[in-house]
Design a protein around this motif. Structure first.
Motif, PDB file in Angstrom:
ATOM      1  N   GLY A 137     -16.403 -12.820   1.087  1.00  0.00           N
ATOM      2  CA  GLY A 137     -17.158 -11.560   1.106  1.00  0.00           C
ATOM      3  C   GLY A 137     -16.316 -10.394   0.597  1.00  0.00           C
ATOM      4  N   ALA A 138     -15.065 -10.337   1.082  1.00  0.00           N
ATOM      5  CA  ALA A 138     -14.194  -9.232   0.698  1.00  0.00           C
ATOM      6  C   ALA A 138     -13.767  -9.346  -0.756  1.00  0.00           C
ATOM      7  N   CYS A 139     -13.552 -10.571  -1.208  1.00  0.00           N
ATOM      8  CA  CYS A 139     -13.176 -10.794  -2.603  1.00  0.00           C
ATOM      9  C   CYS A 139     -14.336 -10.360  -3.514  1.00  0.00           C
ATOM     10  N   ALA A 140     -15.566 -10.641  -3.063  1.00  0.00           N
ATOM     11  CA  ALA A 140     -16.752 -10.212  -3.813  1.00  0.00           C
ATOM     12  C   ALA A 140     -16.791  -8.687  -3.909  1.00  0.00           C
ATOM     13  N   ALA A 141     -16.436  -8.021  -2.809  1.00  0.00           N
ATOM     14  CA  ALA A 141     -16.442  -6.553  -2.814  1.00  0.00           C
ATOM     15  C   ALA A 141     -15.468  -6.024  -3.873  1.00  0.00           C
ATOM     16  N   VAL A 142     -14.298  -6.665  -3.981  1.00  0.00           N
ATOM     17  CA  VAL A 142     -13.318  -6.234  -4.993  1.00  0.00           C
ATOM     18  C   VAL A 142     -13.891  -6.471  -6.383  1.00  0.00           C
ATOM     19  N   TRP A 143     -14.354  -7.696  -6.605  1.00  0.00           N
ATOM     20  CA  TRP A 143     -14.821  -8.021  -7.946  1.00  0.00           C
ATOM     21  C   TRP A 143     -15.986  -7.116  -8.371  1.00  0.00           C
ATOM     22  N   HIS A 144     -16.956  -6.923  -7.467  1.00  0.00           N
ATOM     23  CA  HIS A 144     -18.127  -6.122  -7.844  1.00  0.00           C
ATOM     24  C   HIS A 144     -17.774  -4.652  -8.054  1.00  0.00           C
ATOM     25  N   LEU A 145     -16.770  -4.175  -7.342  1.00  0.00           N
ATOM     26  CA  LEU A 145     -16.346  -2.787  -7.598  1.00  0.00           C
ATOM     27  C   LEU A 145     -15.704  -2.686  -8.987  1.00  0.00           C
ATOM     28  N   LEU A 146     -14.918  -3.694  -9.338  1.00  0.00           N
ATOM     29  CA  LEU A 146     -14.301  -3.707 -10.679  1.00  0.00           C
ATOM     30  C   LEU A 146     -15.393  -3.705 -11.747  1.00  0.00           C
ATOM     31  N   GLU A 147     -16.394  -4.529 -11.496  1.00  0.00           N
ATOM     32  CA  GLU A 147     -17.534  -4.647 -12.404  1.00  0.00           C
ATOM     33  C   GLU A 147     -18.276  -3.304 -12.482  1.00  0.00           C
ATOM     34  N   TYR A 148     -18.550  -2.735 -11.312  1.00  0.00           N
ATOM     35  CA  TYR A 148     -19.330  -1.506 -11.212  1.00  0.00           C
ATOM     36  C   TYR A 148     -18.654  -0.355 -11.962  1.00  0.00           C
ATOM     37  N   CYS A 149     -17.346  -0.264 -11.837  1.00  0.00           N
ATOM     38  CA  CYS A 149     -16.616   0.851 -12.448  1.00  0.00           C
ATOM     39  C   CYS A 149     -15.953   0.470 -13.771  1.00  0.00           C
ATOM     40  N   SER A 150     -16.230  -0.730 -14.265  1.00  0.00           N
ATOM     41  CA  SER A 150     -15.589  -1.225 -15.499  1.00  0.00           C
ATOM     42  C   SER A 150     -14.066  -1.052 -15.471  1.00  0.00           C
ATOM     43  N   ILE A 151     -13.486  -1.488 -14.400  1.00  0.00           N
ATOM     44  CA  ILE A 151     -12.030  -1.362 -14.255  1.00  0.00           C
ATOM     45  C   ILE A 151     -11.359  -2.634 -14.771  1.00  0.00           C
ATOM     46  N   LYS A 152     -10.298  -2.457 -15.518  1.00  0.00           N
ATOM     47  CA  LYS A 152      -9.624  -3.611 -16.138  1.00  0.00           C
ATOM     48  C   LYS A 152      -8.397  -4.068 -15.358  1.00  0.00           C
ATOM     49  N   ASN A 153      -7.706  -3.128 -14.702  1.00  0.00           N
ATOM     50  CA  ASN A 153      -6.418  -3.462 -14.083  1.00  0.00           C
ATOM     51  C   ASN A 153      -6.395  -3.225 -12.580  1.00  0.00           C
ATOM     52  N   VAL A 154      -5.863  -4.194 -11.884  1.00  0.00           N
ATOM     53  CA  VAL A 154      -5.742  -4.088 -10.433  1.00  0.00           C
ATOM     54  C   VAL A 154      -4.258  -4.113 -10.082  1.00  0.00           C
ATOM     55  N   ILE A 155      -3.882  -3.244  -9.167  1.00  0.00           N
ATOM     56  CA  ILE A 155      -2.489  -3.237  -8.699  1.00  0.00           C
ATOM     57  C   ILE A 155      -2.497  -3.485  -7.195  1.00  0.00           C
ATOM     58  N   VAL A 156      -1.720  -4.452  -6.756  1.00  0.00           N
ATOM     59  CA  VAL A 156      -1.639  -4.719  -5.322  1.00  0.00           C
ATOM     60  C   VAL A 156      -0.677  -3.718  -4.686  1.00  0.00           C
ATOM     61  N   SER A 157      -1.132  -3.071  -3.613  1.00  0.00           N
ATOM     62  CA  SER A 157      -0.211  -2.233  -2.841  1.00  0.00           C
ATOM     63  C   SER A 157       0.133  -2.956  -1.546  1.00  0.00           C
ATOM     64  N   GLY A 158       1.424  -3.179  -1.332  1.00  0.00           N
ATOM     65  CA  GLY A 158       1.843  -3.798  -0.080  1.00  0.00           C
ATOM     66  C   GLY A 158       1.918  -2.753   1.009  1.00  0.00           C
ATOM     67  N   SER A 159       1.688  -1.524   0.610  1.00  0.00           N
ATOM     68  CA  SER A 159       1.871  -0.392   1.511  1.00  0.00           C
ATOM     69  C   SER A 159       0.494   0.216   1.779  1.00  0.00           C
ATOM     70  N   GLY A 160       0.134   0.372   3.052  1.00  0.00           N
ATOM     71  CA  GLY A 160      -1.190   0.903   3.376  1.00  0.00           C
ATOM     72  C   GLY A 160      -1.137   1.860   4.546  1.00  0.00           C
ATOM     73  N   ILE A 161      -2.067   1.716   5.446  1.00  0.00           N
ATOM     74  CA  ILE A 161      -2.215   2.692   6.528  1.00  0.00           C
ATOM     75  C   ILE A 161      -0.968   2.782   7.422  1.00  0.00           C
ATOM     76  N   ARG A 162      -0.356   1.631   7.741  1.00  0.00           N
ATOM     77  CA  ARG A 162       0.817   1.686   8.627  1.00  0.00           C
ATOM     78  C   ARG A 162       1.975   2.412   7.944  1.00  0.00           C
ATOM     79  N   GLU A 163       2.187   2.092   6.672  1.00  0.00           N
ATOM     80  CA  GLU A 163       3.234   2.804   5.932  1.00  0.00           C
ATOM     81  C   GLU A 163       2.845   4.278   5.786  1.00  0.00           C
ATOM     82  N   GLY A 164       1.543   4.546   5.607  1.00  0.00           N
ATOM     83  CA  GLY A 164       1.061   5.924   5.535  1.00  0.00           C
ATOM     84  C   GLY A 164       1.437   6.696   6.787  1.00  0.00           C
ATOM     85  N   LEU A 165       1.303   6.052   7.935  1.00  0.00           N
ATOM     86  CA  LEU A 165       1.665   6.705   9.204  1.00  0.00           C
ATOM     87  C   LEU A 165       3.169   6.978   9.245  1.00  0.00           C
TER      88      LEU A 165
END
Lengths: 499, 499
Positions: free
Chosen positions: B268-296
């Protein structure tokens, strides 16, 4: 903290080691410098040549500047054979003091032997041995047993003398090789206690033996890049001696492991090693990466800080101090895993000799966190392999590294092919079982609060029971530990019960 | 020093990160714990289920004990979608406070988005992008440009909801995949600013995108074990989406890179990523290992210690602080090599874009000394590759590691075959030239006393002249540097003159 500058004025090179010693006596080398000065290239009467003295002064001035720049609290400077043998010794010492302010301590041969012995005895676990430290202008031999020096001597020849005297710095003639052998045997004959030695390994200190080790490793495609504690069979020393003897000078540079600035002085010193092995019928050679400079460091630590009673323990603690390992957690993991190791010994069948591996892996399993928390077990592997642990064989170092690296793996698979020269199938088996003990112990200290006071274990043909002794019911710890139940069952054929 | 316990009560898991922040604001993560609690598995009305609350309490109690055992000065605890959406939110917060003493800060969606943005913006050098943070119970989207949030939104679905609602936790039917797509497109249609985005990379935060990255790496046999800043082409995300869609549930566990405790919520979550890429015609994805905890963590540092103005500089300084690198020497090597880099640019032909590589290699060339002085350039290679440097691409990290590892080699040979997916022949060429600059600069600071004030360089068709500016004639430095003359001549076809 003390920052020391240790200067070693040898016959071939002058070296500076900068070392930090903390208040508990743990140390780390932070820089090193070497300049090939060749003070040992003297005139016939052993008088130091003015141009060599000039170069030594220039080098020492540089070293003094470095010591000042890094704010060393103290400089310890020793000189060995070239200066010791020189009639103009006092003039040299005075000139150095006048020009650089450095006080040179000219070591007597017996003192030089003792510092080499300190270097060796504090960095490996050999109970007895014959130490051979070949310098540029002298060769020290020390026979020790049970941490006692039985006999020692400083022989008045080194790599530079031998190369010159027997004309073996270039291509080697049969006659010269023969004369060299006769000279060496005559020298050994003058040391009455040498003949009586039996069943000892030769522990080699200095560049010659390190080079022999390097060449041997290249031949064998040895998988570890560790100099210290590398073992060589005497037959292989003979092979290297023969190869060098038969190669014309210009082809020596092609020998992998033999560095260019040593090609001219290597053969004579290599012959000294081989003929000593022959003379004493010694089968095993161990390379010591630790010699007179390390001996001076250990001497400083023992005089100013603490005795070093156990080589491995001191080395582990030294590394823990450097890598800021959580000591309380490490000791708890060691305590619990050692306890299970002895109680479940008959079930797990880990050999008793793996005790040092268990200790090292338990104490340093988290050392990789210093590099990065993520994937820290892999970093612990790298740390254990490369941080220069003393008191373990190479096999034990690799086993410890693997055991630590597996401590967070759910499936315990081990890819040890690369190390098959060093590890056996049984070793791989022990590694997996040790890492299981680490995983259980780590679970038992989930909250890192030493909550579990002890463990008692029992087992029959169907199950193994681990009883946790704690002030309250350790639910969290039990739940975590049970993740390893599958692996436990697979390895022992017993159901795991933790209560 | 501050020791923080950061607790993140997510919809899928509850996590604790223990982090040390020193007085200058440099930090290191020293431990991490994760428990899959699945608070997001609520009843139809989003009410938290008692058994899930029970498990959360139990986990939080354990985390509290851990924080006390490691003597954390402060606990920062946030909760996200599952608790935010729950009608019994207040009851949950009160129960946690009563039972554990922990104050839970329930983040509003916009706040959650901001912390994800903090995590990303302080750990990579992207000027603009669309951040997508998929949690268990919500998905945050943040559009930023030039360090400014342009738009952000928290969408009320996450991996757990999607799996449940569209029945895609096991095998996926064509109809369900279709319905899921329609739902997602309708959700995206509700966000007016999404349609207008152009030429942005998608920066993915959270387990789903990290997993997509892992799977992609396995497919490609990618040589680096780094999650953060890994780049994926959107076509490959589509491939992964398709493979998972077509595999029956029981075969999903065989997909390398997909962990067992995520197989049910991944599609389900992978579909959300793919469909967003499709929706916005995005070509490149970058993985961030840093998120909310690092944000804090970054939020804490900026509020209590210092602003983080440059991601790479902060990251390098952070690593230097951890590895006790000699700062004065590192800055001197950087200063001299940068000066030569700009003055000899036309001769050396190192591209301008390699500036960050030069900086990283110069600052961290000695970082390996922390592991062991011996062979420290190899250890620096390992450190640079594995210590989690932020603000560099993978290619730049590998280049910096190689340049640092070569800084003490006499012959500059580079074995980069293993990294041929990442490096080009030109990159290998740049690495060798950068390491030459490092070697010269290190020679110019032989005495580690910043003796050389500056360098000026000039060159013609025959020679290159490096003028050293110093209070006295720098003989030692010149002699050392001239060891590199051969290499310089080979690389530039010019004789090297240093004066």
């Amino acid at each position: 903290m003390n920052r020391l500058g240790i200067i070693d004025i040898g016959s071939n090179s002058v070296r500076l080691v900068i070392v930090d010693v903390d208040n508990e006596g743990y140390f780390s080398i932070i820089n090193e410098f070497k300049e090939t000065v060749r003070l040992g290239d003297t005139d016939k009467n052993s008088v130091l040549k003015p141009e060599r003295v000039q170069k030594a002064l220039y080098t020492l001035q540089t070293f003094k500047t470095i010591c000042e720049a890094v704010r060393a609290d103290r400089i310890i400077c020793v000189a060995t054979a070239a200066v010791r043998k020189a009639p103009n010794q006092q003039e040299f010492v005075d000139t150095v003091r006048k020009n650089t302010g450095i006080d040179v301590d000219v070591l007597q041969g017996s003192k030089e032997a003792i510092f080499a012995y300190y270097g060796v005895i504090h960095s490996m676990n050999e109970k007895k041995g014959l130490i051979m430290d070949i310098g540029g202008g002298s060769t020290e031999l020390v026979h020790f047993e049970d941490h006692m020096v039985k006999n020692s001597i400083s022989l008045p020849f080194g790599s530079i003398d031998l190369a010159k005297k027997f004309d073996v710095s270039g291509s080697v003639s049969y006659e010269n090789a023969q004369k060299l052998k006769e000279f060496l045997f005559a020298q050994f004959d003058n040391v009455p206690w040498l003949k009586k030695l039996k069943d000892l390994p030769l522990i080699g200190v200095g560049g010659t033996i390190r080079t022999i080790g390097k060449i041997d490793k290249k031949f064998r495609q040895y998988p570890l890049n560790l100099a210290h504690n590398y073992k060589i069979h005497s037959q292989n020393v003979h092979n290297i001696y023969s190869i060098v003897k038969e190669k014309p000078a210009e082809k020596r540079t092609k020998i992998k492991g033999l560095s260019k600035d040593r090609t001219d002085i290597f053969f004579g010193a290599c012959a000294a090693v081989w003929h000593l092995l022959e003379y004493c019928s010694i089968k095993n050679v161990i390379v010591s990466g630790s010699g007179i400079r390390e001996g001076l460091i250990y001497d400083f630590i023992e005089k100013n800080h603490r005795p070093i009673e156990n080589v491995l323990d001191f080395s582990i603690e030294n590394i823990m101090a450097k890598f800021k390992v959580d000591k309380q957690h490490a000791y708890q993991v060691l305590k619990l895993s050692s306890s299970m190791y002895s109680q479940l010994g008959d079930l797990l069948k880990i050999p008793k000799s793996a005790e040092n591996v268990l200790k090292t892996a338990a104490m340093l399993h988290d050392s990789g966190i210093n590099i990065s928390y993520y994937d820290h077990n892999s970093h612990s592997f790298y740390m254990i392999l490369n941080s220069g642990i003393n008191g373990l064989t190479h096999r034990e170092i690799v086993m410890s590294a693997f055991a630590a690296s597996l401590h967070r793996h759910k499936k315990l698979k081990l890819d040890w092919k690369e190390y098959s020269q060093i590890l056996s199938k049984d070793d791989a088996d022990s590694i997996i079982k040790i890492s299981l003990l680490l995983r259980l112990s780590e679970s038992f200290d989930t909250c890192m609060d030493n909550f579990i006071e002890d463990v008692t274990c029992e087992f029959d043909n169907e199950k193994a029971v681990i009883n946790l002794i704690a002030p309250k019911k350790p639910n969290v710890e039990i739940n975590r530990a049970l993740y390893a139940a599958d692996v436990f069952e697979k390895l022992t054929n017993r159901k795991l019960v933790i209560q």
